[in-house]
Design an enzyme around this catalytic site. Structure first.
Site, short mmCIF file in Angstrom:
data_model
loop_
_atom_site.label_atom_id
_atom_site.label_comp_id
_atom_site.label_asym_id
_atom_site.label_seq_id
_atom_site.Cartn_x
_atom_site.Cartn_y
_atom_site.Cartn_z
N ASP A 70 -21.19 -31.19 10.10
CA ASP A 70 -21.05 -29.87 10.36
C ASP A 70 -22.62 -29.62 10.41
O ASP A 70 -23.37 -30.09 10.27
CB ASP A 70 -20.44 -29.17 9.41
CG ASP A 70 -18.80 -29.35 9.36
OD1 ASP A 70 -18.24 -29.99 10.28
OD2 ASP A 70 -18.22 -29.49 8.13
N TYR A 156 -19.89 -39.21 1.57
CA TYR A 156 -20.78 -37.92 1.59
C TYR A 156 -21.18 -37.75 0.28
O TYR A 156 -20.77 -38.15 -0.73
CB TYR A 156 -19.83 -36.71 1.84
CG TYR A 156 -19.60 -36.19 3.24
CD1 TYR A 156 -20.14 -35.31 3.94
CD2 TYR A 156 -18.71 -37.04 4.18
CE1 TYR A 156 -19.93 -34.87 5.26
CE2 TYR A 156 -18.64 -36.61 5.53
CZ TYR A 156 -19.27 -35.47 5.83
OH TYR A 156 -19.07 -35.35 7.26
#
Length: 255
Positions: A70, A156
């Site tokens: 993102d 992540y």
């Protein structure tokens, strides 16, 4: 090397790259905003690995991405696969001459792949990339390879300042006690779950809302220099993630 005619070959590859996402509206190409994919595609075009007739349409070169990120998110390693036009100027000259003696006429596509100077290709791409994006490696892949479907996991990491997170009723805890409690709560997400509430307009009946989280861990972290204070390092390893899933999971834990 007179037996080697100048010729380009369409070769399917996987590119491994990293980036600082601060200046970009995510990885995936989008109209009207800067993205990592747009910068990468432009660099490949400027380095003459994408034909003018194919530039601007990623589908024409079989583009697929391993994982989307993102706006503002960085990546140590991400992967795309695509078809590049690679010519004879990128082969290792001595190896190519020897191989060309065995092939008639000149080098075949297989021969170019066997003698390709991959570092020269990588250097040519990086020459046209901004400083916050860099290609690290190149690998040949099969015709049916798709990195999105072939990736076995994605990882992540989040760095959360303790000064912001450890507040209210938790302020009296030591840093170690707070991180231990945070880690225990984080591990609730381990395993297979329906994450429809952790994405935009998710549908609990949709099978794609079920995702598998392999490993979740929170630990106390301090940068060696340059960044003051202590942090929680949140490490999340999963099979795949839905749009905004990870940031909403972490956001809920903070809340």
């Amino acid at each position: 090397m007179d037996k080697l005619a100048s010729k380009s070959y369409k070769i399917k590859v996987a590119l491994f790259f990293g980036y600082n996402g601060k200046a970009y509206h995510g990885l995936q190409k989008a109209s009207g905003v800067p993205t990592v994919e747009a910068a990468l595609e432009k660099a490949l075009y400027d380095a003459q690995f994408i034909a003018e007739s194919n530039f601007g349409d990623l589908k024409k070169i079989g583009w697929a991405r391993g994982s989307r990120t993102d706006k503002g998110v960085h990546a140590c390693i991400n992967t795309i696969n695509c078809k590049l036009m690679i010519d004879d100027s990128y082969v290792n000259k001595e190896d190519a001459v020897e191989l060309a003696k065995e092939e008639t006429p000149g080098l075949t596509k297989k021969g170019v792949k066997e003698t390709l100077n991959r570092q020269a290709v990588i250097a040519a791409i990086n020459k046209h990339l901004p400083d916050d994006i860099k290609v690290f490696a190149l690998r040949f892949v099969t015709k049916g390879f798709n990195v999105k479907n072939s990736a076995r996991s994605r990882r992540y990491e989040y760095f959360l300042p303790l000064s912001i997170v450890k507040t209210g009723e938790y302020a009296s805890l030591s840093d170690e006690e707070f991180v231990e409690k945070f880690d225990k709560t984080l591990k609730i997400f381990t395993g297979s779950h329906n994450f429809h509430n952790y994405t935009k307009k998710g549908d609990y009946k949709d099978k794609s809302s079920v995702r598998v989280m392999f490993e979740l861990k929170a630990s106390l972290f301090t940068f060696s220099s340059g960044v003051p204070g202590s942090f929680i390092l949140v490490n999340l390893l999963g099979q795949s993630f839905m749009y905004n899933q990870i940031r909403k999971m972490v956001g809920m834990l903070i809340y």
